[in-house]
Design a protein around this motif. Structure first.
Motif, short mmCIF file in Angstrom:
data_model
loop_
_atom_site.label_atom_id
_atom_site.label_comp_id
_atom_site.label_asym_id
_atom_site.label_seq_id
_atom_site.Cartn_x
_atom_site.Cartn_y
_atom_site.Cartn_z
N LEU A 187 1.03 -1.05 0.15
CA LEU A 187 0.04 0.05 0.06
C LEU A 187 0.84 1.47 -0.04
CD1 LEU A 187 -2.59 -1.16 2.55
CD2 LEU A 187 -2.68 -1.37 0.30
N ASN A 188 0.33 2.34 -0.52
CA ASN A 188 1.22 3.50 -0.56
C ASN A 188 0.86 4.21 0.96
OD1 ASN A 188 -1.45 4.74 -0.71
ND2 ASN A 188 -1.53 5.36 -2.48
N VAL A 189 1.35 5.60 0.99
CA VAL A 189 1.43 5.97 2.20
C VAL A 189 0.04 6.44 2.67
CG1 VAL A 189 1.80 8.25 3.53
CG2 VAL A 189 3.82 6.83 2.09
N PHE A 190 -0.86 6.92 1.87
CA PHE A 190 -2.15 7.34 2.06
C PHE A 190 -3.08 6.06 2.59
CE2 PHE A 190 -6.65 7.68 1.02
CZ PHE A 190 -6.79 8.79 1.88
N ASP A 191 -2.98 4.90 1.70
CA ASP A 191 -3.74 3.93 2.29
C ASP A 191 -3.02 3.18 3.43
OD1 ASP A 191 -5.53 3.94 -0.05
OD2 ASP A 191 -4.05 2.97 -1.40
N ASN A 192 -1.86 3.28 3.94
CA ASN A 192 -1.34 2.61 5.11
C ASN A 192 -2.01 3.65 6.32
OD1 ASN A 192 1.03 0.65 5.71
ND2 ASN A 192 1.48 1.30 3.54
N MET A 193 -2.14 4.86 6.03
CA MET A 193 -2.44 5.75 7.12
C MET A 193 -4.20 5.55 7.38
SD MET A 193 -0.29 9.27 6.87
CE MET A 193 -1.06 9.91 8.10
N ALA A 194 -4.75 5.01 6.31
CA ALA A 194 -6.26 5.28 6.16
C ALA A 194 -6.60 3.88 6.52
CB ALA A 194 -6.76 5.50 4.84
N SER A 195 -5.70 2.71 6.68
CA SER A 195 -6.35 1.39 6.72
C SER A 195 -7.13 1.19 8.14
CB SER A 195 -5.31 0.26 6.80
OG SER A 195 -3.96 0.94 7.85
N PRO A 196 -6.84 1.71 9.04
CA PRO A 196 -7.59 1.60 10.56
C PRO A 196 -9.05 2.22 10.09
CG PRO A 196 -5.52 2.69 11.02
CD PRO A 196 -5.43 2.84 9.55
N LEU A 197 -9.24 3.49 9.49
CA LEU A 197 -10.57 3.67 9.22
C LEU A 197 -11.31 2.99 8.45
CD1 LEU A 197 -9.06 7.57 8.55
CD2 LEU A 197 -9.57 6.52 10.80
N ARG A 198 -10.85 2.16 7.70
CA ARG A 198 -11.68 1.39 6.72
C ARG A 198 -12.11 -0.09 7.46
NH1 ARG A 198 -7.76 2.82 1.75
NH2 ARG A 198 -8.93 4.80 0.81
N SER A 199 -11.67 -0.19 8.67
CA SER A 199 -11.91 -1.45 9.34
C SER A 199 -13.23 -1.66 9.71
CB SER A 199 -10.92 -1.53 10.68
OG SER A 199 -11.27 -0.66 11.38
N PRO A 200 -13.86 -2.66 10.20
CA PRO A 200 -15.28 -2.94 10.45
C PRO A 200 -15.65 -2.04 11.70
CG PRO A 200 -14.42 -4.98 10.11
CD PRO A 200 -13.16 -3.96 10.08
N ARG A 201 -14.58 -1.65 12.49
CA ARG A 201 -14.88 -0.85 13.79
C ARG A 201 -15.37 0.63 13.21
NH1 ARG A 201 -13.57 -0.89 19.19
NH2 ARG A 201 -12.50 -2.84 18.74
N PHE A 202 -14.77 1.21 12.34
CA PHE A 202 -15.00 2.47 11.95
C PHE A 202 -15.93 2.83 10.75
CE2 PHE A 202 -10.70 2.42 14.41
CZ PHE A 202 -11.25 3.07 15.49
N ARG A 203 -15.29 2.26 9.58
CA ARG A 203 -15.66 2.43 8.36
C ARG A 203 -16.29 3.73 7.55
NH1 ARG A 203 -16.86 -2.49 5.87
NH2 ARG A 203 -16.93 -4.38 7.19
#
Length: 371
Positions: free
Chosen positions: A90-106
């Motif tokens: 993943l690039n930098v943006f997707d690495n940093m955004a990965s927690p926000l796309r988890s089932p907990r946050f979405r």
């Protein structure tokens, strides 16, 4: 946010005792530093709180609840690893955004983009968002790993040496940034792991000092600086380091005095909790010493000891002078203009305030015995 309580945790890896009866608490919203040398157990403590390591004994509580049987992904803790642990595909943006796309946050793409952009700007990596991880320096990867933690809401942040791989200039800037956000936007409970005493003193509300898997002292930066519980803690804080002199206590006309083993240092030690005849070690911080190149009298209330210049280190506007007093080496930092003609082996004097002397017992624990 959530308070964290660690009570009596022990952990062994084979025959190695990594943690030995570690106990401390972190208040809701507090910035707590764990400081110690490599191998002290700092990372293992953090992983025990996160649930990545299961202690052999003891309990970990979040917001008053025992989480011993709670899986890591259900503890809602965010941890930054010293080893980055970035997703290489993943690039930098997707690495940093990965927690926000988890089932907990979405979070929606717009919300995620806004959070990542704000955090990236704060950490100085906004211009790197479209780069791949393999195109980053170690310092840039460290900041991206830290950003991936700070971008998400969490009950607590666990930051394991998050500035370790930054160069000195950037580390100073990031320390100031963390100080700012820890008293502003980042009001979440935080455990911050470091081996750097400057980071601990400047960032922490309280500090826990670890050595060989044991907590030696917990206190505010001021408490630990002014009243270290033993010689190890005293030596862990300050540069130049505190100077030690070995000797014993004797009865004097005006109370108990310290006399060094070689007789070169004699100083009253008010408030010492020991008896004459006991072997002790005193510690004097460089900023509590004054240099006297000549034979002049020292100010009232101070005690003079004589020695010879061992080494001079010129540090811009200041000079660090190490003086050999008997067999001991004591350092003092003075303005450069105060030592223009000094050279190695020149005779000089040092003066100190007896109330600034730290007295420690001799023995395995070298505990503090002065008030």
């Amino acid at each position: 946010m959530a308070a964290i309580e660690v009570q009596g945790i022990r952990k062994k890896f084979g025959k190695l005792v990594a943690l030995d009866d570690v106990s401390f608490s972190v208040a809701d919203g507090e910035f707590f530093c764990l400081l110690g040398p490599s191998g002290a157990g700092k990372t293992t403590t953090c992983k025990s709180v996160a649930g990545l390591v299961r202690p052999d004994e003891g309990t970990v509580r979040l917001a008053g609840h025992d989480v011993g049987d709670v899986e890591p992904n259900h503890r809602n803790l965010a941890m930054c690893f010293e080893s980055y642990a970035l997703y290489p595909q993943l690039n930098v943006f997707d690495n940093m955004a990965s927690p926000l796309r988890s089932p907990r946050f979405r979070l929606s793409d717009d919300e995620a983009r806004e959070r990542v952009g704000r955090t990236a700007e704060m950490l100085g990596v906004a211009q790197l968002l479209h780069r791949g991880v393999d195109q980053l320096s170690n310092g840039q990867r460290q900041r991206v790993a830290l950003g991936r933690v700070l971008v998400r809401p969490a009950e607590a942040y666990l930051l394991d040496e998050p500035l370790a791989h930054l160069d000195a200039k950037l580390r100073t800037a990031m320390r100031a940034e963390l100080k700012s956000i820890s008293h502003g936007d980042l009001t979440t409970t935080t455990i911050y792991v470091t081996h750097d005493y400057v980071e601990a003193l400047s960032l922490a509300d309280r500090i826990g000092v670890l050595r060989e898997g044991r907590i030696l002292q917990v206190g505010t930066p001021e408490e630990i600086w002014d009243r270290p519980c033993n010689a190890f803690v005293a030596e862990a804080f300050g540069k130049p380091r505190i100077g030690f002199v070995d000797g014993g206590l004797v009865d004097g006309e005006h109370g108990i005095r310290f006399v060094s083993s070689d007789g070169a240092v004699e100083v009253p030690v008010p408030g010492v909790e020991a008896n004459a005849g006991e072997a002790v070690r005193i510690g004097v911080r460089p900023h509590d010493l004054e240099l006297h190149p000549g034979a002049e009298d020292v100010p009232a209330g101070r005690v003079r000891v004589d020695g010879v210049v061992y080494v001079l280190e010129h540090l811009g506007r200041q000079t660090e002078v190490t003086v050999q007093v008997g067999t001991a080496l004591l350092s003092v930092v003075v303005p450069r203009e105060d030592v223009p003609d000094l050279a190695r082996d020149d005779r000089v004097g040092l003066s100190l305030d007896p109330c600034a002397v730290h007295v420690f017992a001799r023995g395995e624990d070298e505990r503090r015995i002065s008030s």
